[in-house]
Design a protein around this motif. Structure first.
Motif, PDB file in Angstrom:
ATOM      1  N   CYS A 407      39.201  42.626  59.445  1.00 18.77           N
ATOM      2  CA  CYS A 407      38.543  43.166  58.235  1.00 18.77           C
ATOM      3  C   CYS A 407      38.073  44.595  58.448  1.00 18.77           C
ATOM      4  CB  CYS A 407      37.390  42.270  57.824  1.00 18.77           C
ATOM      5  SG  CYS A 407      37.957  40.696  57.180  1.00 18.77           S
ATOM      6  N   ASN A 412      46.631  45.901  56.662  1.00 18.74           N
ATOM      7  CA  ASN A 412      47.229  45.488  55.390  1.00 18.74           C
ATOM      8  C   ASN A 412      46.593  44.196  54.895  1.00 18.74           C
ATOM      9  OD1 ASN A 412      49.104  47.394  54.615  1.00 18.74           O
ATOM     10  ND2 ASN A 412      50.531  46.678  56.195  1.00 18.74           N
ATOM     11  N   TYR A 413      46.311  44.167  53.603  1.00 20.33           N
ATOM     12  CA  TYR A 413      45.686  42.960  53.044  1.00 20.33           C
ATOM     13  C   TYR A 413      46.512  41.728  53.411  1.00 20.33           C
ATOM     14  CZ  TYR A 413      42.061  41.190  49.926  1.00 20.33           C
ATOM     15  OH  TYR A 413      40.949  40.571  49.423  1.00 20.33           O
ATOM     16  N   SER A 449      41.952  35.287  50.664  1.00 17.06           N
ATOM     17  CA  SER A 449      40.999  36.356  50.352  1.00 17.06           C
ATOM     18  C   SER A 449      41.215  36.941  48.968  1.00 17.06           C
ATOM     19  CB  SER A 449      41.143  37.471  51.395  1.00 17.06           C
ATOM     20  OG  SER A 449      40.267  38.525  51.106  1.00 17.06           O
ATOM     21  N   HIS A 451      39.095  40.201  46.388  1.00 20.06           N
ATOM     22  CA  HIS A 451      37.948  41.099  46.235  1.00 20.06           C
ATOM     23  C   HIS A 451      36.857  40.372  45.461  1.00 20.06           C
ATOM     24  CE1 HIS A 451      40.194  44.836  47.269  1.00 20.06           C
ATOM     25  NE2 HIS A 451      41.219  44.161  46.773  1.00 20.06           N
ATOM     26  N   TYR A 462      46.005  44.011  45.880  1.00 19.13           N
ATOM     27  CA  TYR A 462      46.227  43.171  47.063  1.00 19.13           C
ATOM     28  C   TYR A 462      47.392  43.654  47.917  1.00 19.13           C
ATOM     29  CZ  TYR A 462      42.687  40.330  45.020  1.00 19.13           C
ATOM     30  OH  TYR A 462      41.482  39.928  44.511  1.00 19.13           O
ATOM     31  N   LEU A 466      43.409  47.770  53.598  1.00 18.50           N
ATOM     32  CA  LEU A 466      41.961  47.638  53.406  1.00 18.50           C
ATOM     33  C   LEU A 466      41.298  49.007  53.587  1.00 18.50           C
ATOM     34  CD1 LEU A 466      41.365  44.319  55.383  1.00 18.50           C
ATOM     35  CD2 LEU A 466      41.503  44.625  52.897  1.00 18.50           C
ATOM     36  N   ILE A 472      35.372  41.696  50.320  1.00 26.28           N
ATOM     37  CA  ILE A 472      36.373  40.639  50.122  1.00 26.28           C
ATOM     38  C   ILE A 472      35.851  39.305  50.653  1.00 26.28           C
ATOM     39  CG2 ILE A 472      38.260  42.314  50.313  1.00 26.28           C
ATOM     40  CD1 ILE A 472      38.833  41.091  53.118  1.00 26.28           C
TER      41      ILE A 472
END
Ligand code: GLY
Ligand code: MN
Ligand code: MN
Length: 541
Positions: A407, A412-413, A449, A451, A462, A466, A472
């Motif tokens: 996090c 990358n998400y 996850s 937001h 998404y 990040l 999130i």
């Protein structure tokens, strides 16, 4: 109150508000919280939007409609988060216009206009204060404010704009009268010539634009395919191109075409995702409050739980704590499921009269000044996890711990999802619940996850790396309903642990740490006394 009296009184007041001593001048209510977002915040958000907009454009944002709960009683009104974000205005029947360039008329120049619900002293004595024109100027700092009845005749020549940026004008347009939402949208459509787009189609095009990568072709096709036979989809060249040749090259070609020629709604989607996805310091302060309040409430629910309690009573414990700290509502319907109910992802009935000696899954988040938390805890009502429950709980916990490490800015998400699947699948294989990692979706059917912010599933995008300031959830879960193809000893175990994390430059900040997470801390907290233990209420006869 007797509704006949109410109707009669409203009519009487409407005829003679002056004699009841109502003042038309706006009076701010006393003794209010002092930590609301400020007019400067909202003005700053409008300027940030303006900075993103292309030359010669206008953005138009309408209020959400009111909804009937029962005949002449409405649901508690929830403002359109986008309108609130850009203006601070929280009432229905309103529209905000943000112009890229300065406009001018006989009264001078302006680059924003807001049309608001008119004052109505008689109605306000029943349903509450309205800001009206003067209040919107005084409280929200707008200079050009009009009653929404004036929207139709206000001379805006939409034809002169190269781009009109707006949210999808779906059919959600209740609200009567010249200043009602229905008429505001009708006027806008008539003057601009814009039509309601097919909401689903536009959404799907935005998804391709925002999320498509060569790697996720299969997921995108599978997502869109169920709607591909609809008339609007058959008439859309880009969707047809993709459906006729569903390969990665075509997907990227279609994505480029959508990006090169974005519709007004696609731009609205993009700008609001970009802006709302990264929270300002003022927003972070409110999100943190919502999350900390929710976390304290979760800890209290753990202390209060007894096998004889109902799901609803546990929900009430949390709601009480939210109210105690000034959270106005919950960000979504509370989910309180014991045993089998914990395996229903968005179980909202919360109707079981006893939670018994079962696991209880509570997914409950406070909403504070419009910002929502989203926190889940799962705990044994009798204070002791069984071996099977503990094994599942720790698999979920460990997945969360691994995801927390990701996090931070630049990740990358989608890596969060990949890591979750990796941990959960290896643990499910080790426990003999699945044989192959591909089967992980059988017991982990959702994403890890999203937001949070003004919407519980907030805007923010998404398919993006990040960024510091995003907030999130990290919410792995394993759900094994009765009848699942495994040893019965696993049946009816449903575990989700959901925490809220602020993305930092080098590491995430866990915001929901006040709610116990480790299994040992959970057991310890369930064993503690609660302020609610002392409550003695008479039995209902
Ligand atoms: N509470 C809804 C969710 O976790 O997404
Ligand atoms: Mn969530
Ligand atoms: Mn949740």
């Amino acid at each position: 109150m007797n509704l006949f009296n109410k109707t009669f009184l409203v009519a009487a007041l409407a005829c003679s508000s002056a004699m009841y001593g109502f003042s038309q001048s706006y009076q701010a209510p006393e003794s209010q919280p002092t930590d609301y977002l400020t007019p400067a915040f909202h003005a700053g958000r409008r300027q940030a939007l303006r900075d993103m907009m292309p030359a010669n454009s206008v953005a138009v944002i309408f209020a959400y409609p009111e909804r009937v709960f029962s005949k002449d009683v409405n649901f508690v009104y929830h403002p359109n988060p986008d309108l609130y974000y850009f203006s601070g205005y929280k009432e229905p029947d309103a529209v905000l216009l943000v112009f890229k360039e300065m406009q001018s008329d006989a009264d001078g120049s302006y680059n924003e206009l807001i049309f608001v619900r008119h004052r109505d002293p008689a109605q306000e004595s029943w349903t509450g204060r309205r800001l009206g024109v003067e209040g919107t100027k005084a409280e929200l700092g707008f200079k050009r404010v009009y009653n929404s009845e004036e929207f139709a005749k206000f001379p805006i020549d939409y034809k002169k704009f190269k781009t009109i940026i707006y949210d999808d004008l779906d059919n959600d347009d209740s609200g009567s009268g010249a200043g009602g939402l229905k008429n505001l949208i009708a006027v806008f459509k008539e003057k601009t010539g814009l039509k309601s787009e097919d909401k689903g189609l536009q959404n799907d095009l935005n998804i391709i634009n925002n999320y498509a990568t060569p790697k996720n072709l299969d997921r995108i096709i599978a997502f869109i395919k169920p709607r591909a036979d609809k008339e609007s989809y058959k008439n859309n060249e880009l969707i047809q191109e993709l459906m006729n040749k569903p390969d990665s090259a075509t997907l990227m070609d279609v994505k480029a075409k959508i990006a090169a020629n974005p519709s007004g709604t696609a731009l609205f989607d993009k700008y609001t995702n970009d802006l709302r996805g990264t929270k300002t310091p003022e927003e972070l302060a409110l999100v943190k409050k919502a999350v900390v309040i929710s976390s304290i409430a979760h800890a209290e629910a753990m202390r209060a739980v007894k096998p004889s309690m109902s799901e609803r009573e546990l929900e009430g414990v949390m709601r009480y704590v939210h109210d105690k700290y000034g959270a106005e509502e919950e960000g979504y319907p509370p989910i309180v499921g014991a045993g089998a109910n914990g395996c229903i992802l968005h179980y909202e009935e919360n109707n079981a009269t006893e939670v018994k000696n079962q696991l209880v899954l509570m997914d409950v988040g406070a909403m504070y000044h419009g910002y929502s938390a989203d926190v889940t805890r799962t705990f044994p009502a009798n204070g002791k996890f069984t071996e099977e429950q503990k094994a599942i709980y720790n698999a979920v916990y460990d997945a969360q711990e691994e995801v927390f490490k990701l996090c931070k800015e630049g990740v990358n998400y989608s890596d969060l999802e990949t890591k979750t699947r990796e941990v959960l699948s290896s643990r499910l294989i080790a426990l003999g619940l699945i044989k192959d990692a591909k089967e992980v979706g059988k017991y982990y059917p959702h994403g890890v996850s999203h937001h949070i912010g003004l919407d519980v599933h907030d805007k923010g995008g998404y398919g993006v790396p990040l960024k510091a300031g995003m907030v999130i959830t990290v919410e792995p879960g394993i759900y094994i309903p009765a009848g699942s193809p495994c040893d019965k000893k696993w049946w009816n175990i449903g575990v989700r642990i959901e925490d809220d994390v602020q993305i930092g430059k080098d590491a995430g900040i866990l915001l929901s740490g006040d709610a116990p997470r480790k299994w040992q801390d959970v057991e310890k907290t369930v064993a503690e006394k609660s302020i609610f233990d002392a409550g003695k209420f008479p039995a209902l006869k």
